[in-house]
Design a protein around this motif. Structure first.
Motif, PDB file in Angstrom:
ATOM      1  N   ARG A   1       0.858  -1.187   0.000  1.00  0.00           N
ATOM      2  CA  ARG A   1       0.000   0.000   0.000  1.00  0.00           C
ATOM      3  C   ARG A   1       0.893   1.234   0.000  1.00  0.00           C
ATOM      4  NH1 ARG A   1      -2.565   2.866   4.265  1.00  0.00           N
ATOM      5  NH2 ARG A   1      -1.999   1.224   5.729  1.00  0.00           N
ATOM      6  N   VAL A   2       0.711   2.082  -1.001  1.00  0.00           N
ATOM      7  CA  VAL A   2       1.478   3.315  -1.132  1.00  0.00           C
ATOM      8  C   VAL A   2       0.513   4.477  -1.304  1.00  0.00           C
ATOM      9  CG1 VAL A   2       3.208   4.585  -2.450  1.00  0.00           C
ATOM     10  CG2 VAL A   2       3.415   2.092  -2.210  1.00  0.00           C
ATOM     11  N   ASP A   3       0.597   5.464  -0.420  1.00  0.00           N
ATOM     12  CA  ASP A   3      -0.167   6.698  -0.528  1.00  0.00           C
ATOM     13  C   ASP A   3       0.809   7.843  -0.745  1.00  0.00           C
ATOM     14  OD1 ASP A   3      -2.576   5.379  -0.064  1.00  0.00           O
ATOM     15  OD2 ASP A   3      -2.439   5.653   2.112  1.00  0.00           O
ATOM     16  N   ALA A   4       0.448   8.803  -1.606  1.00  0.00           N
ATOM     17  CA  ALA A   4       1.372   9.885  -1.913  1.00  0.00           C
ATOM     18  C   ALA A   4       0.621  11.195  -2.118  1.00  0.00           C
ATOM     19  CB  ALA A   4       2.189   9.557  -3.152  1.00  0.00           C
ATOM     20  N   VAL A   5       1.246  12.279  -1.644  1.00  0.00           N
ATOM     21  CA  VAL A   5       0.808  13.642  -1.927  1.00  0.00           C
ATOM     22  C   VAL A   5       1.980  14.332  -2.603  1.00  0.00           C
ATOM     23  CG1 VAL A   5      -0.042  15.820  -0.991  1.00  0.00           C
ATOM     24  CG2 VAL A   5      -0.638  13.670   0.145  1.00  0.00           C
ATOM     25  N   CYS A   6       1.758  14.877  -3.789  1.00  0.00           N
ATOM     26  CA  CYS A   6       2.870  15.494  -4.511  1.00  0.00           C
ATOM     27  C   CYS A   6       2.356  16.466  -5.570  1.00  0.00           C
ATOM     28  CB  CYS A   6       3.769  14.435  -5.162  1.00  0.00           C
ATOM     29  SG  CYS A   6       2.899  13.015  -5.854  1.00  0.00           S
TER      30      CYS A   6
ATOM     31  N   LEU B   1      -6.485  17.781  -5.473  1.00  0.00           N
ATOM     32  CA  LEU B   1      -6.534  18.658  -4.303  1.00  0.00           C
ATOM     33  C   LEU B   1      -6.874  20.089  -4.730  1.00  0.00           C
ATOM     34  CD1 LEU B   1      -3.340  17.517  -2.358  1.00  0.00           C
ATOM     35  CD2 LEU B   1      -5.723  17.152  -1.652  1.00  0.00           C
ATOM     36  N   PRO B   2      -7.576  20.833  -3.879  1.00  0.00           N
ATOM     37  CA  PRO B   2      -7.917  22.223  -4.213  1.00  0.00           C
ATOM     38  C   PRO B   2      -6.830  23.215  -3.809  1.00  0.00           C
ATOM     39  CG  PRO B   2      -9.033  21.612  -2.201  1.00  0.00           C
ATOM     40  CD  PRO B   2      -8.281  20.377  -2.657  1.00  0.00           C
ATOM     41  N   PHE B   3      -5.610  22.725  -3.574  1.00  0.00           N
ATOM     42  CA  PHE B   3      -4.515  23.612  -3.184  1.00  0.00           C
ATOM     43  C   PHE B   3      -3.190  23.022  -3.660  1.00  0.00           C
ATOM     44  CE2 PHE B   3      -5.215  20.653   0.328  1.00  0.00           C
ATOM     45  CZ  PHE B   3      -3.936  20.191   0.599  1.00  0.00           C
ATOM     46  N   THR B   4      -2.149  23.837  -3.632  1.00  0.00           N
ATOM     47  CA  THR B   4      -0.800  23.386  -3.982  1.00  0.00           C
ATOM     48  C   THR B   4      -0.134  22.803  -2.742  1.00  0.00           C
ATOM     49  OG1 THR B   4      -0.661  25.235  -5.539  1.00  0.00           O
ATOM     50  CG2 THR B   4       1.386  24.058  -5.032  1.00  0.00           C
ATOM     51  N   PRO B   5       0.212  21.519  -2.729  1.00  0.00           N
ATOM     52  CA  PRO B   5       0.842  20.941  -1.532  1.00  0.00           C
ATOM     53  C   PRO B   5       2.225  21.542  -1.297  1.00  0.00           C
ATOM     54  CG  PRO B   5       0.864  19.372  -3.346  1.00  0.00           C
ATOM     55  CD  PRO B   5       0.020  20.517  -3.789  1.00  0.00           C
ATOM     56  N   PRO B   6       2.521  22.006  -0.086  1.00  0.00           N
ATOM     57  CA  PRO B   6       3.843  22.571   0.206  1.00  0.00           C
ATOM     58  C   PRO B   6       4.912  21.517   0.456  1.00  0.00           C
ATOM     59  CG  PRO B   6       2.482  22.669   2.152  1.00  0.00           C
ATOM     60  CD  PRO B   6       1.604  22.127   1.054  1.00  0.00           C
ATOM     61  N   VAL B   7       4.492  20.257   0.578  1.00  0.00           N
ATOM     62  CA  VAL B   7       5.421  19.152   0.813  1.00  0.00           C
ATOM     63  C   VAL B   7       5.038  17.995  -0.086  1.00  0.00           C
ATOM     64  CG1 VAL B   7       5.796  19.786   3.233  1.00  0.00           C
ATOM     65  CG2 VAL B   7       4.007  18.114   2.647  1.00  0.00           C
ATOM     66  N   LYS B   8       5.978  17.075  -0.256  1.00  0.00           N
ATOM     67  CA  LYS B   8       5.658  15.791  -0.876  1.00  0.00           C
ATOM     68  C   LYS B   8       5.751  14.736   0.216  1.00  0.00           C
ATOM     69  CE  LYS B   8       8.678  15.711  -4.166  1.00  0.00           C
ATOM     70  NZ  LYS B   8       9.458  15.169  -5.292  1.00  0.00           N
ATOM     71  N   LEU B   9       4.764  13.857   0.248  1.00  0.00           N
ATOM     72  CA  LEU B   9       4.647  12.861   1.315  1.00  0.00           C
ATOM     73  C   LEU B   9       4.374  11.503   0.698  1.00  0.00           C
ATOM     74  CD1 LEU B   9       4.290  12.166   4.414  1.00  0.00           C
ATOM     75  CD2 LEU B   9       1.845  12.573   4.024  1.00  0.00           C
ATOM     76  N   TYR B  10       5.111  10.495   1.162  1.00  0.00           N
ATOM     77  CA  TYR B  10       4.906   9.125   0.724  1.00  0.00           C
ATOM     78  C   TYR B  10       4.699   8.249   1.963  1.00  0.00           C
ATOM     79  CZ  TYR B  10       7.208  11.158  -3.360  1.00  0.00           C
ATOM     80  OH  TYR B  10       7.563  11.972  -4.399  1.00  0.00           O
ATOM     81  N   LEU B  11       3.645   7.474   1.972  1.00  0.00           N
ATOM     82  CA  LEU B  11       3.319   6.573   3.075  1.00  0.00           C
ATOM     83  C   LEU B  11       3.381   5.144   2.563  1.00  0.00           C
ATOM     84  CD1 LEU B  11       0.299   8.676   4.312  1.00  0.00           C
ATOM     85  CD2 LEU B  11       2.475   8.427   5.524  1.00  0.00           C
ATOM     86  N   LEU B  12       4.252   4.327   3.178  1.00  0.00           N
ATOM     87  CA  LEU B  12       4.531   2.990   2.680  1.00  0.00           C
ATOM     88  C   LEU B  12       4.024   1.938   3.653  1.00  0.00           C
ATOM     89  CD1 LEU B  12       8.206   3.597   1.453  1.00  0.00           C
ATOM     90  CD2 LEU B  12       6.043   4.154   0.310  1.00  0.00           C
ATOM     91  N   ASN B  13       3.013   1.195   3.225  1.00  0.00           N
ATOM     92  CA  ASN B  13       2.456   0.075   3.995  1.00  0.00           C
ATOM     93  C   ASN B  13       2.018   0.470   5.397  1.00  0.00           C
ATOM     94  OD1 ASN B  13       2.922  -1.641   1.801  1.00  0.00           O
ATOM     95  ND2 ASN B  13       4.963  -2.201   2.521  1.00  0.00           N
ATOM     96  N   GLY B  14       1.690   1.740   5.598  1.00  0.00           N
ATOM     97  CA  GLY B  14       1.257   2.199   6.908  1.00  0.00           C
ATOM     98  C   GLY B  14       2.336   2.156   7.965  1.00  0.00           C
ATOM     99  N   ARG B  15       3.594   1.903   7.567  1.00  0.00           N
ATOM    100  CA  ARG B  15       4.698   1.734   8.519  1.00  0.00           C
ATOM    101  C   ARG B  15       5.742   2.838   8.421  1.00  0.00           C
ATOM    102  NH1 ARG B  15       7.832  -1.705   7.082  1.00  0.00           N
ATOM    103  NH2 ARG B  15       8.885  -1.995   9.090  1.00  0.00           N
ATOM    104  N   GLU B  16       5.824   3.479   7.280  1.00  0.00           N
ATOM    105  CA  GLU B  16       6.876   4.469   7.073  1.00  0.00           C
ATOM    106  C   GLU B  16       6.308   5.698   6.382  1.00  0.00           C
ATOM    107  OE1 GLU B  16      11.459   4.798   5.337  1.00  0.00           O
ATOM    108  OE2 GLU B  16      10.193   3.092   4.761  1.00  0.00           O
ATOM    109  N   ALA B  17       6.747   6.861   6.825  1.00  0.00           N
ATOM    110  CA  ALA B  17       6.384   8.125   6.204  1.00  0.00           C
ATOM    111  C   ALA B  17       7.653   8.800   5.706  1.00  0.00           C
ATOM    112  CB  ALA B  17       5.658   9.029   7.191  1.00  0.00           C
ATOM    113  N   LEU B  18       7.654   9.194   4.455  1.00  0.00           N
ATOM    114  CA  LEU B  18       8.772   9.910   3.838  1.00  0.00           C
ATOM    115  C   LEU B  18       8.267  11.289   3.445  1.00  0.00           C
ATOM    116  CD1 LEU B  18       9.889   6.996   1.506  1.00  0.00           C
ATOM    117  CD2 LEU B  18      11.089   7.719   3.559  1.00  0.00           C
ATOM    118  N   ILE B  19       8.945  12.333   3.891  1.00  0.00           N
ATOM    119  CA  ILE B  19       8.470  13.684   3.643  1.00  0.00           C
ATOM    120  C   ILE B  19       9.617  14.569   3.163  1.00  0.00           C
ATOM    121  CG2 ILE B  19       8.814  14.416   6.049  1.00  0.00           C
ATOM    122  CD1 ILE B  19       6.276  16.160   5.715  1.00  0.00           C
ATOM    123  N   ALA B  20       9.308  15.452   2.224  1.00  0.00           N
ATOM    124  CA  ALA B  20      10.284  16.419   1.709  1.00  0.00           C
ATOM    125  C   ALA B  20       9.562  17.744   1.498  1.00  0.00           C
ATOM    126  CB  ALA B  20      10.910  15.933   0.401  1.00  0.00           C
TER     127      ALA B  20
END
Length: 296
Positions: free
Chosen positions: A117-122, A214-233
């Motif tokens: 499972r991979v969730d991402a905001v970018c 999304l109705p806005f420009t995300p100020p960060v990029k976020l990746y969520l991996l298998n509900g166990r790890e969050a990667l943010i930039a």
């Protein structure tokens, strides 16, 4: 406690009956025991002859399975005439890395799970599209074979005035900077979706890929991996010359070079809370203010 070989024969017989196991199935069985701690770092594997007897296959099949485990970095002291040992787990990287450097290996590790499972905001799907190259290659090589892959991606809507990229002097819906971003966003979404959905036909993997706006420009990029790890930039905004014939400047970001920070649940309560809150933030955006993403 039952002997290791007895457990293998008993469990695998229940799954495949009299059918001969493939190298991938043997590698998956050993890999699962490593994950569960039934084979620990430093433990020596049985000999190839013993493994061949336990799994009911030829030695050549065992050798192929061991090569797959070696390629994944799970075995050490691999040499002829000496059974390999289970390798020490690679330490999780704690120093931030450029997104293009750090994301690929983390995605590759995430794809060893049975249910990915991979969730991402970018801002665009560029880095994610490139980062998935290695795990997809391993799937096509038969070295990784998850049962299911669920990917959800949040991207800015085409209907908003982006904070970046945008012209320094102002922007609008017909602004060429916006149009170039939109063209790139749409192309990357199509490639990413196609590459993942193709795994249904080629490997029988249950794949779900969904994009929302999304109705806005995300100020960060976020990746969520298998509900166990969050990667943010953080997207660092810079001023540069536009990539066209017009003499003007734009506000833009260098997303692939942004430093990526990793937070893992197993690291401690602080990281665990960050992963949980990041997942909650993503789910809230997904279920409330996001809308269907359109490409036309």
């Amino acid at each position: 406690m039952q002997p290791f070989g007895f457990r293998v024969r008993e469990e695998m017989a229940a799954v495949v009956g009299s059918r001969r196991l493939t190298p991938q199935e043997i590698a998956d069985s050993l890999r699962e025991r490593i994950r569960e701690g039934r084979l620990k770092a430093g433990d020596r594997l049985p000999t190839q002859a013993e493994l061949a007897e336990e799994f009911g296959v030829e030695r050549g099949t065992v050798r192929q399975a061991l090569r797959a485990l070696q390629g994944d970095g799970l075995l050490s002291n691999v040499s002829k005439g000496s059974p390999p040992r289970i390798a020490e787990p690679a330490p999780a990287w704690r120093e931030p890395q450029p997104t293009m450097v750090g994301l690929g290996p983390r995605l590759t590790e995430a794809f060893f799970a049975r249910h990915v499972r991979v969730d991402a905001v970018c801002l665009t799907a560029e880095t994610m599209m490139l980062g998935l190259g290695e795990p997809l290659r391993r799937i096509h090589e038969g070295r990784v074979c998850p049962d299911s892959i669920d990917v959800r991606v949040l991207l800015p809507s085409r209907n908003i005035d982006l904070a970046f990229p945008t012209s320094v002097e102002g922007s609008g819906d017909d602004d060429s900077v916006h149009e170039r971003w939109l063209t790139m966003r749409n192309a990357q979404v199509q490639v990413l979706g196609h590459n993942l959905r193709a795994l249904r036909a080629t490997h029988g993997i249950d794949v779900s890929v969904t994009f929302r706006a999304l109705p806005f420009t995300p100020p960060v990029k976020l990746y969520l991996l298998n509900g166990r790890e969050a990667l943010i930039a953080y997207y660092m905004v810079t001023r540069r010359a536009a990539d066209d014939a017009e003499s003007r400047d734009v506000y833009d970001v260098l997303g692939t070079q942004a430093l990526l920070f990793s937070f893992e649940q197993e690291t401690g309560r602080r990281d665990e809370a960050f992963v949980e809150q990041s997942q909650l933030w993503f789910d809230t955006l997904w279920d409330t203010v996001s809308s269907e993403l359109t490409l036309d």
